[in-house]
Design a protein around this motif. Structure first.
Motif, PDB file in Angstrom:
ATOM      1  N   PHE A  21       9.374  16.256  10.819  1.00 59.41           N
ATOM      2  CA  PHE A  21      10.111  15.180  10.164  1.00 59.41           C
ATOM      3  C   PHE A  21      11.518  15.672   9.849  1.00 59.41           C
ATOM      4  O   PHE A  21      11.738  16.857   9.622  1.00 59.41           O
ATOM      5  CB  PHE A  21       9.423  14.747   8.859  1.00 59.41           C
ATOM      6  N   ARG A  22      12.472  14.748   9.857  1.00 62.85           N
ATOM      7  CA  ARG A  22      13.837  15.019   9.396  1.00 62.85           C
ATOM      8  C   ARG A  22      13.926  14.391   8.019  1.00 62.85           C
ATOM      9  O   ARG A  22      13.567  13.228   7.837  1.00 62.85           O
ATOM     10  CB  ARG A  22      14.854  14.377  10.342  1.00 62.85           C
ATOM     11  N   CYS A  23      14.399  15.143   7.039  1.00 62.52           N
ATOM     12  CA  CYS A  23      14.397  14.652   5.662  1.00 62.52           C
ATOM     13  C   CYS A  23      15.743  14.867   4.977  1.00 62.52           C
ATOM     14  O   CYS A  23      16.536  15.704   5.384  1.00 62.52           O
ATOM     15  CB  CYS A  23      13.322  15.358   4.849  1.00 62.52           C
ATOM     16  N   ASN A  31      13.598  11.486   1.294  1.00 60.36           N
ATOM     17  CA  ASN A  31      13.411  10.456   2.313  1.00 60.36           C
ATOM     18  C   ASN A  31      13.265  11.143   3.659  1.00 60.36           C
ATOM     19  O   ASN A  31      14.049  12.021   3.997  1.00 60.36           O
ATOM     20  CB  ASN A  31      14.614   9.501   2.354  1.00 60.36           C
ATOM     21  N   CYS A  32      12.250  10.728   4.429  1.00 63.86           N
ATOM     22  CA  CYS A  32      11.978  11.378   5.708  1.00 63.86           C
ATOM     23  C   CYS A  32      11.755  10.352   6.809  1.00 63.86           C
ATOM     24  O   CYS A  32      11.330   9.222   6.550  1.00 63.86           O
ATOM     25  CB  CYS A  32      10.725  12.245   5.605  1.00 63.86           C
ATOM     26  N   CYS A  33      12.037  10.765   8.044  1.00 62.73           N
ATOM     27  CA  CYS A  33      11.680   9.962   9.213  1.00 62.73           C
ATOM     28  C   CYS A  33      11.144  10.922  10.270  1.00 62.73           C
ATOM     29  O   CYS A  33      11.490  12.109  10.295  1.00 62.73           O
ATOM     30  CB  CYS A  33      12.866   9.156   9.725  1.00 62.73           C
ATOM     31  N   SER A  34      10.299  10.415  11.142  1.00 63.07           N
ATOM     32  CA  SER A  34       9.657  11.261  12.141  1.00 63.07           C
ATOM     33  C   SER A  34      10.619  11.590  13.273  1.00 63.07           C
ATOM     34  O   SER A  34      11.534  10.827  13.579  1.00 63.07           O
ATOM     35  CB  SER A  34       8.407  10.579  12.697  1.00 63.07           C
ATOM     36  N   HIS A  37       7.985   9.953  18.848  1.00 65.45           N
ATOM     37  CA  HIS A  37       7.665   8.563  19.156  1.00 65.45           C
ATOM     38  C   HIS A  37       6.254   8.515  19.731  1.00 65.45           C
ATOM     39  O   HIS A  37       5.900   9.321  20.592  1.00 65.45           O
ATOM     40  CB  HIS A  37       8.655   7.987  20.164  1.00 65.45           C
TER      41      HIS A  37
END
Length: 76
Positions: A21-23, A31-34, A37
């Motif tokens: 994850f990028r946070c 806050n994080c997003c993967s 995909h």
């Protein structure tokens, strides 16, 4: 800092966590997003998805021979 899955991260941007994850960590929280995909379009009868932690992505491989990749039509 911020804690995610038991690990303490410093304030600021985290390019890649151990679980891909990028946070962003601030005094208001994390806050994080993967970074990966999920494959959605592939031969589900003959292929399976396997998470590759090294590349932070899903590999789609043949069920009968996991050393061979399958074609992926789409990801989300």
């Amino acid at each position: 800092g911020c804690t995610l899955e038991g690990k303490l991260y410093p304030f600021g941007e985290i390019v890649r966590t151990e679980n891909c994850f990028r946070c962003s960590c601030s005094k208001d929280g994390m806050n994080c997003c993967s970074l990966f995909h999920t494959p959605t379009g592939y031969d589900k009868e003959n292929c399976k998805i396997v998470f590759n932690k090294k590349s932070c992505n899903y590999d789609v491989v043949q069920i009968s021979d996991p050393s061979k990749e399958c074609h992926v039509y789409s990801r989300v």
